[in-house]
Design a protein around this motif. Structure first.
Motif, PDB file in Angstrom:
ATOM      1  N   PHE A 106       0.862  -1.171   0.000  1.00  0.00           N
ATOM      2  CA  PHE A 106       0.000   0.000   0.000  1.00  0.00           C
ATOM      3  C   PHE A 106       0.897   1.219   0.000  1.00  0.00           C
ATOM      4  N   ALA A 107       0.478   2.295  -0.665  1.00  0.00           N
ATOM      5  CA  ALA A 107       1.268   3.527  -0.670  1.00  0.00           C
ATOM      6  C   ALA A 107       0.359   4.719  -0.909  1.00  0.00           C
ATOM      7  N   ARG A 108       0.664   5.823  -0.251  1.00  0.00           N
ATOM      8  CA  ARG A 108       0.010   7.091  -0.533  1.00  0.00           C
ATOM      9  C   ARG A 108       0.743   7.734  -1.695  1.00  0.00           C
ATOM     10  N   SER A 109       0.013   8.246  -2.671  1.00  0.00           N
ATOM     11  CA  SER A 109       0.645   8.845  -3.842  1.00  0.00           C
ATOM     12  C   SER A 109       1.453  10.077  -3.436  1.00  0.00           C
ATOM     13  N   PRO A 110       2.725  10.169  -3.882  1.00  0.00           N
ATOM     14  CA  PRO A 110       3.532  11.360  -3.579  1.00  0.00           C
ATOM     15  C   PRO A 110       3.089  12.590  -4.378  1.00  0.00           C
ATOM     16  N   SER A 111       2.328  12.383  -5.437  1.00  0.00           N
ATOM     17  CA  SER A 111       1.881  13.518  -6.255  1.00  0.00           C
ATOM     18  C   SER A 111       0.481  13.987  -5.879  1.00  0.00           C
TER      19      SER A 111
ATOM     20  N   PHE B 110      -1.757   4.831 -12.917  1.00  0.00           N
ATOM     21  CA  PHE B 110      -1.137   4.175 -11.765  1.00  0.00           C
ATOM     22  C   PHE B 110       0.348   4.509 -11.695  1.00  0.00           C
ATOM     23  N   SER B 111       1.013   4.500 -12.856  1.00  0.00           N
ATOM     24  CA  SER B 111       2.435   4.833 -12.909  1.00  0.00           C
ATOM     25  C   SER B 111       2.668   6.281 -12.501  1.00  0.00           C
ATOM     26  N   ALA B 112       1.849   7.200 -13.014  1.00  0.00           N
ATOM     27  CA  ALA B 112       2.025   8.625 -12.704  1.00  0.00           C
ATOM     28  C   ALA B 112       1.807   8.906 -11.229  1.00  0.00           C
ATOM     29  N   LEU B 113       0.876   8.211 -10.606  1.00  0.00           N
ATOM     30  CA  LEU B 113       0.585   8.445  -9.194  1.00  0.00           C
ATOM     31  C   LEU B 113       1.698   7.949  -8.274  1.00  0.00           C
ATOM     32  N   GLN B 114       2.627   7.186  -8.810  1.00  0.00           N
ATOM     33  CA  GLN B 114       3.778   6.755  -8.017  1.00  0.00           C
ATOM     34  C   GLN B 114       4.923   7.758  -8.079  1.00  0.00           C
ATOM     35  N   GLN B 115       4.794   8.771  -8.925  1.00  0.00           N
ATOM     36  CA  GLN B 115       5.859   9.744  -9.131  1.00  0.00           C
ATOM     37  C   GLN B 115       5.512  11.063  -8.428  1.00  0.00           C
ATOM     38  N   PRO B 116       6.515  11.947  -8.231  1.00  0.00           N
ATOM     39  CA  PRO B 116       6.261  13.209  -7.533  1.00  0.00           C
ATOM     40  C   PRO B 116       5.715  14.328  -8.413  1.00  0.00           C
ATOM     41  N   ASP B 117       5.452  14.064  -9.695  1.00  0.00           N
ATOM     42  CA  ASP B 117       5.010  15.099 -10.623  1.00  0.00           C
ATOM     43  C   ASP B 117       3.489  15.286 -10.522  1.00  0.00           C
ATOM     44  N   THR B 118       3.067  16.300  -9.753  1.00  0.00           N
ATOM     45  CA  THR B 118       1.642  16.525  -9.519  1.00  0.00           C
ATOM     46  C   THR B 118       0.901  16.882 -10.804  1.00  0.00           C
ATOM     47  N   GLY B 119       1.508  17.727 -11.648  1.00  0.00           N
ATOM     48  CA  GLY B 119       0.854  18.135 -12.879  1.00  0.00           C
ATOM     49  C   GLY B 119       0.543  16.965 -13.784  1.00  0.00           C
ATOM     50  N   MET B 120       1.492  16.058 -13.926  1.00  0.00           N
ATOM     51  CA  MET B 120       1.277  14.880 -14.764  1.00  0.00           C
ATOM     52  C   MET B 120       0.179  13.990 -14.176  1.00  0.00           C
ATOM     53  N   ALA B 121       0.212  13.792 -12.866  1.00  0.00           N
ATOM     54  CA  ALA B 121      -0.793  12.943 -12.221  1.00  0.00           C
ATOM     55  C   ALA B 121      -2.187  13.536 -12.373  1.00  0.00           C
ATOM     56  N   GLU B 122      -2.325  14.842 -12.175  1.00  0.00           N
ATOM     57  CA  GLU B 122      -3.624  15.489 -12.325  1.00  0.00           C
ATOM     58  C   GLU B 122      -4.134  15.377 -13.757  1.00  0.00           C
ATOM     59  N   SER B 123      -3.250  15.571 -14.724  1.00  0.00           N
ATOM     60  CA  SER B 123      -3.643  15.494 -16.133  1.00  0.00           C
ATOM     61  C   SER B 123      -4.171  14.107 -16.472  1.00  0.00           C
ATOM     62  N   LEU B 124      -3.447  13.075 -16.049  1.00  0.00           N
ATOM     63  CA  LEU B 124      -3.847  11.709 -16.382  1.00  0.00           C
ATOM     64  C   LEU B 124      -5.096  11.283 -15.614  1.00  0.00           C
ATOM     65  N   LEU B 125      -5.255  11.788 -14.388  1.00  0.00           N
ATOM     66  CA  LEU B 125      -6.470  11.474 -13.639  1.00  0.00           C
ATOM     67  C   LEU B 125      -7.687  12.096 -14.318  1.00  0.00           C
ATOM     68  N   MET B 126      -7.567  13.326 -14.796  1.00  0.00           N
ATOM     69  CA  MET B 126      -8.692  13.950 -15.495  1.00  0.00           C
ATOM     70  C   MET B 126      -8.992  13.224 -16.802  1.00  0.00           C
ATOM     71  N   ASP B 127      -7.958  12.815 -17.524  1.00  0.00           N
ATOM     72  CA  ASP B 127      -8.167  12.025 -18.741  1.00  0.00           C
ATOM     73  C   ASP B 127      -8.902  10.724 -18.414  1.00  0.00           C
ATOM     74  N   TYR B 128      -8.493  10.088 -17.333  1.00  0.00           N
ATOM     75  CA  TYR B 128      -9.096   8.810 -16.960  1.00  0.00           C
ATOM     76  C   TYR B 128     -10.558   8.990 -16.568  1.00  0.00           C
ATOM     77  N   LEU B 129     -10.852  10.041 -15.810  1.00  0.00           N
ATOM     78  CA  LEU B 129     -12.232  10.291 -15.411  1.00  0.00           C
ATOM     79  C   LEU B 129     -13.101  10.628 -16.612  1.00  0.00           C
TER      80      LEU B 129
END
Length: 277
Positions: free
Chosen positions: A15-20, A136-155
């Motif tokens: 289990f891990a909390r996303s750093p981004s 899932f890969s982006a949420l493991q990284q510290p890049d918040t902008g990338m994670a937000e972009s991919l989460l919005m695409d996914y939604l």
């Protein structure tokens, strides 16, 4: 994950909390034989099966699911999912429902409810599996902008059948795209946020992402990474060290730089440099 965020795998799972995005929790089970009774989550949750098959029950319906299937649970949905035989591997994301609701309102221009419910408990489309992998890969990284972009695409992909995109969101704003492009090139070493792009252009974050992808084929943050890698190639050819190159270009650390370099060029930066120095 980066070296500093390597998964701590215990009993074939972690289990891990996303750093981004701290509102997101990740779970991975690798060749696990664990079984689960009927339960629910407070978060919006979805996941994929990477190996094996399972019996999935949700909304009083039972499904047999296999590799690449995506399961989806709204907060409070009573569900269970257990392997047919022996071991299985899967990954899950649990995301705060308030964040999901806020992003849905931004994407679909809809207001007045906490969050949109999933249109169904199961999806077997390959595109969904690939989109989950990227998120899932982006949420493991510290890049918040990338994670937000991919989460919005996914939604946008997940909820398109219950909340079609507003026609205004579908339009390409080329002036805003040009502004963002110049911001990125002028501040290549800065981790610019989606909020800063939206503030500069006057566009919603999701409208901006869609417009930028129509022109350049990538989100602003993915395009910025490409520009960083192109610049890194020049610096490495000129003899710059890996650590200084990573620092100059705004990478979180050297491991973050090396991973993104290899992802795009299929070669490590050190090996690339060896051909020129």
């Amino acid at each position: 994950m980066t070296a500093s965020h390597a998964p701590d795998i215990r009993n074939n799972c972690f289990f891990a909390r996303s750093p981004s995005l701290p509102q997101a929790e990740l779970r991975l089970a690798d060749h696990s034989s664990a079984c689960y009774g009927v339960h629910s989550h407070d978060e919006v949750s979805f996941g994929v099966i990477d190996a094996g098959s399972a019996r999935y029950q949700n909304r009083q319906r039972s499904h047999r699911i296999g590799t690449t299937a995506t399961v989806m649970m709204n907060p409070g949905d009573a569900h269970s999912c257990n392997p047919d035989n022996g071991e299985w591997s899967y990954r899950m994301l649990f995301i705060d429902s308030q964040l999901i609701g806020e992003l849905q309102a931004e994407i679909f221009q809809c207001q007045g409810q906490d969050y949109l419910s999933f249109p169904g408990p199961l999806d077997t489309d390959q595109q969904s599996y690939q989109a989950f992998n990227a998120l899932f890969s982006a949420l493991q990284q510290p890049d918040t902008g990338m994670a937000e972009s991919l989460l919005m695409d996914y939604l946008a992909l997940r909820y398109a059948t219950v909340a079609p995109l507003n026609k205004e969101v579908m339009k390409t704003d080329t002036a805003g795209v040009r502004q963002v492009r110049e911001m990125i090139l002028d501040q290549l070493d800065s981790n610019l946020s989606l909020d800063s792009f939206a503030s500069e252009t006057g566009l919603s974050r999701y409208h901006l992402i869609r417009s930028f992808k129509k022109v350049y084929g990538q989100s602003p943050h993915a395009w910025q990474l490409d520009q960083r890698i192109k610049t890194a190639k020049r610096l490495l050819r000129e003899g710059e060290s890996l650590s200084d190159t990573a620092s100059q270009l705004g990478f979180a650390d050297q491991a973050h730089f090396q991973r993104n370099f290899k992802k795009r060029l299929a070669i490590t930066p050190r090996l690339y440099q060896s051909f020129f120095i």
